[in-house]
Enzyme design. Structure first.
Site, PDB file in Angstrom:
ATOM      1  N   HIS A   1       0.886  -1.124  -0.047  1.00  0.00           N
ATOM      2  CA  HIS A   1      -0.178  -0.003   0.015  1.00  0.00           C
ATOM      3  C   HIS A   1       0.872   1.314  -0.216  1.00  0.00           C
ATOM      4  O   HIS A   1       1.799   1.449   1.030  1.00  0.00           O
ATOM      5  CB  HIS A   1      -0.700  -0.038   1.133  1.00  0.00           C
ATOM      6  CG  HIS A   1      -2.176   1.083   1.094  1.00  0.00           C
ATOM      7  ND1 HIS A   1      -3.605   0.763   0.341  1.00  0.00           N
ATOM      8  CD2 HIS A   1      -2.391   2.135   1.404  1.00  0.00           C
ATOM      9  CE1 HIS A   1      -3.989   1.815   0.439  1.00  0.00           C
ATOM     10  NE2 HIS A   1      -3.224   2.702   0.961  1.00  0.00           N
ATOM     11  N   ALA A   2       0.571   2.239  -0.955  1.00  0.00           N
ATOM     12  CA  ALA A   2       1.666   3.526  -1.167  1.00  0.00           C
ATOM     13  C   ALA A   2       1.742   4.119   0.138  1.00  0.00           C
ATOM     14  O   ALA A   2       0.768   4.375   0.819  1.00  0.00           O
ATOM     15  CB  ALA A   2       1.019   4.268  -2.274  1.00  0.00           C
TER      16      ALA A   2
ATOM     17  N   HIS B   1      -0.257  11.669  -6.179  1.00  0.00           N
ATOM     18  CA  HIS B   1      -0.911  11.773  -4.880  1.00  0.00           C
ATOM     19  C   HIS B   1       0.121  11.639  -3.778  1.00  0.00           C
ATOM     20  O   HIS B   1       0.537  12.463  -2.990  1.00  0.00           O
ATOM     21  CB  HIS B   1      -1.793  10.416  -4.778  1.00  0.00           C
ATOM     22  CG  HIS B   1      -2.543  10.314  -3.312  1.00  0.00           C
ATOM     23  ND1 HIS B   1      -3.505  10.962  -3.006  1.00  0.00           N
ATOM     24  CD2 HIS B   1      -1.934   9.881  -2.278  1.00  0.00           C
ATOM     25  CE1 HIS B   1      -3.720  10.960  -1.691  1.00  0.00           C
ATOM     26  NE2 HIS B   1      -2.610  10.091  -1.286  1.00  0.00           N
ATOM     27  N   GLU B   2       1.135  10.699  -3.893  1.00  0.00           N
ATOM     28  CA  GLU B   2       2.263  10.343  -3.178  1.00  0.00           C
ATOM     29  C   GLU B   2       3.163  11.455  -3.173  1.00  0.00           C
ATOM     30  O   GLU B   2       3.683  12.167  -2.082  1.00  0.00           O
ATOM     31  CB  GLU B   2       2.859   9.119  -3.222  1.00  0.00           C
ATOM     32  CG  GLU B   2       1.941   7.857  -3.130  1.00  0.00           C
ATOM     33  CD  GLU B   2       1.467   7.859  -1.890  1.00  0.00           C
ATOM     34  OE1 GLU B   2       0.035   7.259  -1.743  1.00  0.00           O
ATOM     35  OE2 GLU B   2       1.925   8.288  -0.856  1.00  0.00           O
TER      36      GLU B   2
ATOM     37  N   HIS C   1       2.283  14.622  -1.127  1.00  0.00           N
ATOM     38  CA  HIS C   1       2.734  14.461   0.411  1.00  0.00           C
ATOM     39  C   HIS C   1       4.215  14.989   0.405  1.00  0.00           C
ATOM     40  O   HIS C   1       4.400  15.790   1.189  1.00  0.00           O
ATOM     41  CB  HIS C   1       2.665  13.104   0.764  1.00  0.00           C
ATOM     42  CG  HIS C   1       1.200  12.537   1.042  1.00  0.00           C
ATOM     43  ND1 HIS C   1       0.260  13.187   1.648  1.00  0.00           N
ATOM     44  CD2 HIS C   1       0.759  11.204   0.680  1.00  0.00           C
ATOM     45  CE1 HIS C   1      -0.834  12.662   1.625  1.00  0.00           C
ATOM     46  NE2 HIS C   1      -0.669  11.434   1.101  1.00  0.00           N
TER      47      HIS C   1
ATOM     48  N   GLU D   1      -3.943  15.254   1.774  1.00  0.00           N
ATOM     49  CA  GLU D   1      -4.348  14.267   0.830  1.00  0.00           C
ATOM     50  C   GLU D   1      -5.018  14.878  -0.709  1.00  0.00           C
ATOM     51  O   GLU D   1      -4.743  14.181  -1.527  1.00  0.00           O
ATOM     52  CB  GLU D   1      -5.599  13.265   1.079  1.00  0.00           C
ATOM     53  CG  GLU D   1      -5.244  12.552   2.657  1.00  0.00           C
ATOM     54  CD  GLU D   1      -4.095  11.655   2.364  1.00  0.00           C
ATOM     55  OE1 GLU D   1      -3.594  11.421   3.469  1.00  0.00           O
ATOM     56  OE2 GLU D   1      -3.723  11.232   1.336  1.00  0.00           O
TER      57      GLU D   1
ATOM     58  N   HIS E   1      -6.830   0.422   5.621  1.00  0.00           N
ATOM     59  CA  HIS E   1      -6.954   1.591   6.613  1.00  0.00           C
ATOM     60  C   HIS E   1      -7.398   1.183   7.778  1.00  0.00           C
ATOM     61  O   HIS E   1      -7.255   1.756   8.799  1.00  0.00           O
ATOM     62  CB  HIS E   1      -7.698   2.686   5.977  1.00  0.00           C
ATOM     63  CG  HIS E   1      -7.073   3.269   4.758  1.00  0.00           C
ATOM     64  ND1 HIS E   1      -6.876   2.867   3.647  1.00  0.00           N
ATOM     65  CD2 HIS E   1      -6.225   4.574   4.553  1.00  0.00           C
ATOM     66  CE1 HIS E   1      -6.254   3.415   2.788  1.00  0.00           C
ATOM     67  NE2 HIS E   1      -5.924   4.361   3.294  1.00  0.00           N
TER      68      HIS E   1
ATOM     69  N   TYR F   1      -9.644  11.340   3.328  1.00  0.00           N
ATOM     70  CA  TYR F   1     -10.058  11.272   1.623  1.00  0.00           C
ATOM     71  C   TYR F   1     -11.398  11.810   1.294  1.00  0.00           C
ATOM     72  O   TYR F   1     -11.143  12.563   0.465  1.00  0.00           O
ATOM     73  CB  TYR F   1      -9.949   9.935   1.489  1.00  0.00           C
ATOM     74  CG  TYR F   1      -8.685   9.309   1.753  1.00  0.00           C
ATOM     75  CD1 TYR F   1      -8.488   8.449   2.952  1.00  0.00           C
ATOM     76  CD2 TYR F   1      -7.389   9.731   1.214  1.00  0.00           C
ATOM     77  CE1 TYR F   1      -7.468   7.845   3.288  1.00  0.00           C
ATOM     78  CE2 TYR F   1      -6.213   9.043   1.670  1.00  0.00           C
ATOM     79  CZ  TYR F   1      -6.129   8.219   2.628  1.00  0.00           C
ATOM     80  OH  TYR F   1      -4.923   7.604   3.097  1.00  0.00           O
TER      81      TYR F   1
HETATM   82  O1  LIG Z   1      -4.584   5.154   1.091  1.00  0.00           O
HETATM   83  C1  LIG Z   1      -4.455   5.993   0.317  1.00  0.00           C
HETATM   84  C2  LIG Z   1      -3.167   6.486  -0.545  1.00  0.00           C
HETATM   85  C3  LIG Z   1      -1.942   6.214   0.596  1.00  0.00           C
HETATM   86  C4  LIG Z   1      -1.707   7.346   1.331  1.00  0.00           C
HETATM   87  O2  LIG Z   1      -0.854   8.317   0.729  1.00  0.00           O
HETATM   88  O3  LIG Z   1      -2.877   8.360   1.695  1.00  0.00           O
HETATM   89  C5  LIG Z   1      -0.988   7.148   2.892  1.00  0.00           C
HETATM   90  C6  LIG Z   1      -1.666   6.275   3.622  1.00  0.00           C
HETATM   91  C7  LIG Z   1      -0.892   5.984   4.957  1.00  0.00           C
HETATM   92  C8  LIG Z   1       0.060   4.765   4.690  1.00  0.00           C
HETATM   93  C9  LIG Z   1       0.896   4.412   5.965  1.00  0.00           C
HETATM   94  C10 LIG Z   1       0.497   5.360   7.257  1.00  0.00           C
HETATM   95  C11 LIG Z   1      -0.299   6.154   7.482  1.00  0.00           C
HETATM   96  C12 LIG Z   1      -1.219   6.824   6.087  1.00  0.00           C
HETATM   97  N1  LIG Z   1      -0.501   8.168   3.252  1.00  0.00           N
HETATM   98  C13 LIG Z   1       0.443   8.720   3.618  1.00  0.00           C
HETATM   99  O4  LIG Z   1       1.746   8.351   3.024  1.00  0.00           O
HETATM  100  C14 LIG Z   1       0.842  10.054   4.075  1.00  0.00           C
HETATM  101  C15 LIG Z   1      -0.360  10.920   4.682  1.00  0.00           C
HETATM  102  C16 LIG Z   1      -0.292  12.018   5.326  1.00  0.00           C
HETATM  103  C17 LIG Z   1       1.131  12.636   5.613  1.00  0.00           C
HETATM  104  C18 LIG Z   1       2.166  11.620   5.285  1.00  0.00           C
HETATM  105  C19 LIG Z   1       2.018  10.579   4.720  1.00  0.00           C
HETATM  106  N2  LIG Z   1      -5.471   6.159  -0.654  1.00  0.00           N
HETATM  107  C20 LIG Z   1      -6.812   5.881  -0.402  1.00  0.00           C
HETATM  108  C21 LIG Z   1      -7.752   6.875  -0.756  1.00  0.00           C
HETATM  109  C22 LIG Z   1      -7.829   7.263  -2.231  1.00  0.00           C
HETATM  110  C23 LIG Z   1      -7.008   8.615  -2.410  1.00  0.00           C
HETATM  111  C24 LIG Z   1      -6.584   9.008  -3.751  1.00  0.00           C
HETATM  112  C25 LIG Z   1      -7.339   8.334  -4.780  1.00  0.00           C
HETATM  113  C26 LIG Z   1      -7.634   6.923  -4.868  1.00  0.00           C
HETATM  114  C27 LIG Z   1      -7.738   6.637  -3.388  1.00  0.00           C
HETATM  115  C28 LIG Z   1      -7.144   4.536  -0.605  1.00  0.00           C
HETATM  116  O5  LIG Z   1      -6.243   3.950  -1.460  1.00  0.00           O
HETATM  117  O6  LIG Z   1      -8.239   3.901  -0.480  1.00  0.00           O
HETATM  118 ZN   LIG Z   2      -2.178  10.054   0.739  1.00  0.00          ZN
END
Ligand SMILES: O=C(CCC(O)(O)[C@H](Cc1ccccc1)NC(=O)c1ccccc1)N[C@@H](Cc1ccccc1)C(=O)O
Ligand SMILES: [Zn+2]
Length: 511
Positions: A239-240, A269-270, A273, A297, A399, A409
């Site tokens: 998971h990214a 998206h990444e 961040h 996000e 999540h 999100y």
């Molecule tokens: O989960 C993500 C992308 C991963 C992330 O970049 O939001 C990631 C999630 C994460 C991973 C590990 C620990 C905590 C959170 N968030 C980050 O990497 C992050 C977020 C805020 C600050 C620093 C890093 N997107 C969600 C929703 C989404 C968003 C955008 C497009 C499609 C879908 C999903 O896939 O369901």
């Molecule tokens: Zn994110």
């Protein structure tokens, strides 16, 4: 700043033994998710990425999709229900010493708004007609393909038919619902493969967009230390994610990049961040955060709204011809709706479920009933097979086992259109919002960078006003963006049964 420093969440747990137990439960639950695979009756075994993700995206075989959908839930959520219930109890104890009733209240405190929950409800209600029209259009097309007898009489869509393991975005069934098949198709995945794009080249393409706005390039250490392809020598959660090492130098992405349009968007998206990390790196540490979690996000997704336009894709050579007619326009708007509008109820309901669990409203034996109550009511999707209270379907979504909040999100999918509108104005783009591409606009980049550099040093309405000229979350920009599609969908759905009943029925339509 003092409040942020002292806001340490569940680590405030006084009892050392309980803190250790909570962390053990958390790592056990994450371990179950990380190791999960699905073995099919034909002997094939697939992990979530890339196998199951690709299967859910491309298979049109009802039974195969159902086997993947059930198998994934049996090997993730079903195995973690009891541990999750214990984790919830300990998590609530952890935050109680900070004065929060439960973990949900602690998580909502990051938005610093006494009206946060009603504001969210109002946004969802404003967006419901657009979602219902999209849902009705897609349901009719899927009924034609799979047969009416596969669909419940209550109007929901079986959750495994929407091109995604969680039905959270429907872009992968674009080919099944494309309004004008003979017009420009915006799916550039084949083109990415034709041009032998590599993960690295996809990342460089994204970086180039950020640099074209005058924003910061990725540092050398980023390129040396990030993991952008699934490793072969070890297990890794695919998971990214983006990591800030809080040393003003190290910023990395971890991601198992697949060569497709969806992952090109995820890379933006990444990288959004990472750009935020770098813009606020000179703030005091407690202010090195997003104005609120939804802002963090929204950064990359906002830029991806420009990248995904047919005009931009042509500029970077991923689309050779762009037709400027109503049919191509509707095709594009529908593809964007399958990604953005489809997501809204899903983005909303995950933490509606989780907050109800943390608050004690939903006890363990009601975990799965509550989940499907929300899925049937808000998202209008139904389980392909009967679910029981020993299932734990929320645990099948990253999540929940990773204990990552999700309402961020939903907030992002609303505010990113406000950000896009503001940046388009800064870039002097005057046409329809869905045709705007801010590529190479230093004015837009300056405006965005100025907001990002604030970090969490100001309340988020201040940052919102700095960028958009007004302090509130609003669905207006999103509705403006999709306005041409709304009219078209209403015409398409004339005479059709629009929407669904709150509760899923077990009964199905006659063949
Ligand atoms: O989960 C993500 C992308 C991963 C992330 O970049 O939001 C990631 C999630 C994460 C991973 C590990 C620990 C905590 C959170 N968030 C980050 O990497 C992050 C977020 C805020 C600050 C620093 C890093 N997107 C969600 C929703 C989404 C968003 C955008 C497009 C499609 C879908 C999903 O896939 O369901
Ligand atoms: Zn994110």
């Amino acid at each position: 700043m003092f409040r942020m420093i002292s806001d340490i969440g569940t680590d405030a747990m006084k009892d050392e033994a309980k803190l250790a137990r909570m962390n053990t439960l958390q790592s056990d639950i994450e371990g179950i998710y990380a190791k999960a695979t699905v073995s099919f009756s034909d002997g094939q075994t697939l992990a979530l990425e890339p196998g199951l993700t690709q299967l859910m995206a491309s298979s049109r075989n009802y039974t195969k999709l159902q086997e993947a959908w059930i198998g994934w839930r049996d090997n993730t959520g079903k195995l973690m229900r009891d541990k999750y219930a214990d984790f919830v109890t300990l998590s609530n104890e952890g935050v109680s010493s900070l004065g929060y009733h439960d973990t949900g209240e602690y998580w909502r405190s990051w938005y610093e708004s006494p009206t946060f929950e009603p504001d969210l409800q109002k946004l969802l209600e404003e967006l419901k007609p657009l979602y219902s029209n999209l849902h009705t259009y897609v349901r009719e097309k899927l009924m034609d393909l799979y047969g009416r007898d596969k669909f419940p009489t209550s109007g929901q869509i079986p959750a495994h038919l929407l091109g995604n393991m969680w039905a959270q975005q429907w872009n992968n069934i674009y080919d099944l619902v494309i309004p004008y098949p003979d017009k420009t198709s915006v799916d550039v995945t084949p083109e990415l493969k034709n041009q032998s794009y590599t993960p690295l080249r996809m990342f460089r393409t994204a970086e180039e967009f950020f640099k074209s706005l005058g924003l910061l390039p990725m540092p050398d250490r980023f390129w040396n230390k990030s993991i952008i392809v699934k490793p072969t020598d070890r297990k890794m959660v695919c998971h990214a994610s983006a990591e800030d090492f809080y040393n003003q130098k190290d910023f990395r992405i971890k991601m198992c990049t697949d060569i497709n349009m969806e992952d090109l968007v995820t890379i933006h998206h990444e990288m959004g961040h990472i750009q935020y990390f770098m813009q606020y790196k000179d703030q005091p540490v407690p202010f090195r955060d997003g104005a609120n979690p939804g802002f963090h996000e929204a950064v990359g997704d906002t830029l991806a709204l420009s990248v995904a336009t047919p005009k931009h894709l042509q500029t970077i050579g991923l689309l050779n011809s762009v037709e400027n007619d109503e049919g191509s326009d509707i095709n594009y708007l529908l593809s964007m709706a399958l990604e953005k509008i489809a997501f809204l109820p899903f983005g909303y309901l995950i933490d509606q479920w989780r907050w109800s669990v943390f608050s004690g409203e939903t006890p363990k034996d009601k975990f799965n009933d509550k989940w499907w109550e929300l899925r049937c009511k808000y998202q209008g999707v139904s389980p392909p097979v009967e679910r029981t209270s020993t299932d734990f379907d929320p645990g099948a979504k990253y999540h929940i086992p990773s204990n990552t909040p999700y309402i961020r999100y939903f907030v992002s999918f609303v505010v990113q259109f406000q950000f896009h509108k503001a940046l388009c104005e800064a870039a002097g783009q005057t046409g329809p919002l869905h045709k705007c591409d801010i590529y190479r606009s230093k004015e837009a980049g300056t405006k965005l960078g100025d907001m990002l550099r604030l970090g969490s040093s100001k309340p988020w309405p201040y940052a919102m006003e700095a960028l958009t000229g007004q302090p509130n979350m609003s669905a207006k920009a999103l509705m403006d963006y999709f306005a041409p599609l709304t009219a078209w969908l209403e015409k398409q759905n004339a005479g059709k049964q629009v929407g669904w009943q709150d509760a899923c029925s077990n009964q199905r339509h006659a063949p």
